[in-house]
Design an enzyme around this catalytic site. Sequence first.
Site, PDB file in Angstrom:
ATOM      1  CG  LEU A  94      21.629  -1.632 -10.877  1.00  0.00           C
ATOM      2  CD1 LEU A  94      22.088  -3.004 -10.378  1.00  0.00           C
ATOM      3  CD2 LEU A  94      20.238  -1.327 -10.328  1.00  0.00           C
TER       4      LEU A  94
ATOM      5  CG  HIS B 188      30.916 -10.227  -6.478  1.00  0.00           C
ATOM      6  ND1 HIS B 188      30.486  -8.945  -6.214  1.00  0.00           N
ATOM      7  CD2 HIS B 188      30.842 -10.912  -5.309  1.00  0.00           C
ATOM      8  CE1 HIS B 188      30.142  -8.855  -4.939  1.00  0.00           C
ATOM      9  NE2 HIS B 188      30.353 -10.033  -4.368  1.00  0.00           N
TER      10      HIS B 188
HETATM   11  C1  GAR Z   1      38.093  -6.164  -7.494  1.00  0.00           C
HETATM   12  O1  GAR Z   1      38.499  -7.032  -6.469  1.00  0.00           O
HETATM   13  C2  GAR Z   1      36.708  -6.526  -7.979  1.00  0.00           C
HETATM   14  O2  GAR Z   1      36.413  -7.897  -7.889  1.00  0.00           O
HETATM   15  C3  GAR Z   1      35.845  -5.751  -7.032  1.00  0.00           C
HETATM   16  O3  GAR Z   1      36.502  -4.516  -6.860  1.00  0.00           O
HETATM   17  C4  GAR Z   1      37.913  -4.738  -6.968  1.00  0.00           C
HETATM   18  C5  GAR Z   1      38.475  -3.696  -7.918  1.00  0.00           C
HETATM   19  O4  GAR Z   1      39.875  -3.747  -7.899  1.00  0.00           O
HETATM   20  N1  GAR Z   1      34.507  -5.577  -7.569  1.00  0.00           N
HETATM   21  C6  GAR Z   1      33.432  -5.521  -6.802  1.00  0.00           C
HETATM   22  O5  GAR Z   1      33.486  -5.545  -5.585  1.00  0.00           O
HETATM   23  C7  GAR Z   1      32.108  -5.397  -7.558  1.00  0.00           C
HETATM   24  N2  GAR Z   1      30.999  -5.673  -6.703  1.00  0.00           N
HETATM   25  P1  GAR Z   1      40.711  -2.967  -9.018  1.00  0.00           P
HETATM   26  O6  GAR Z   1      40.106  -1.568  -9.159  1.00  0.00           O
HETATM   27  O7  GAR Z   1      42.112  -2.917  -8.493  1.00  0.00           O
HETATM   28  O8  GAR Z   1      40.588  -3.744 -10.302  1.00  0.00           O
END
Ligand code: GAR
Length: 190
Positions: free
Chosen positions: A86, A103
């Site tokens: 957070l 998100h």
């Molecule tokens: C992404 O899909 C992002 O949208 C999500 O985590 C992934 C990170 O991927 N974020 C959340 O779930 C936030 N609540 P990455 O590390 O390969 O960029």
Amino acid sequence: MKRIAIFASGSGSNAENIIRFFSDSAEIKVVSVLTNNPNAKVIERAKKLNISFKIFNKFDLNESEEFLSFLVDEVDYVILAGFLWLFPKRIIEKFPQRIINIHPALLPKYGGKGMFGMNVHRAVIDNQEKETGITIHYVNENYDEGAIIFQEKVPIELNDTPDSIADKIHQLEYKYFPKVIESVILKDEF
Ligand code: GAR
């Protein structure tokens, strides 16, 4: 030149994509990658791309004056790209409408504490949704509740799995997130 810091907790493929997108920009520069996870792959990516990085803990984020001063002095915009803690009010107050999160679902559905990464994609499948997507939004003091800037949808097919949805979502994120960041920053007059 507007300076961006990217916060990421894991792989950081979005962080890398954003860094590459702005690498030739005369107006926007990624100056730092910040992570709460000393084992995060995003650290390797930052090293490879010659971007300075910082590893921080809960005290740094929530209480340290030094950490806050670093952000206020060195950064104009904060981008959360797969950041799982957070974000504290004390930083949000210093960056009004200048902290942006992505998100991996169509908020307000599938948001809130614990809703991140594969948890989101599993929930979407369990609920037999016909579509999912991405939401790019300003950050406020509650998980996934700040004003929405941009959304894009993708259909869910019968043979989709949480993994295949994660791939589809990542493709949308790579395509849109840097462009949305750019348009927000270039429109701003602060
Ligand atoms: C992404 O899909 C992002 O949208 C999500 O985590 C992934 C990170 O991927 N974020 C959340 O779930 C936030 N609540 P990455 O590390 O390969 O960029």
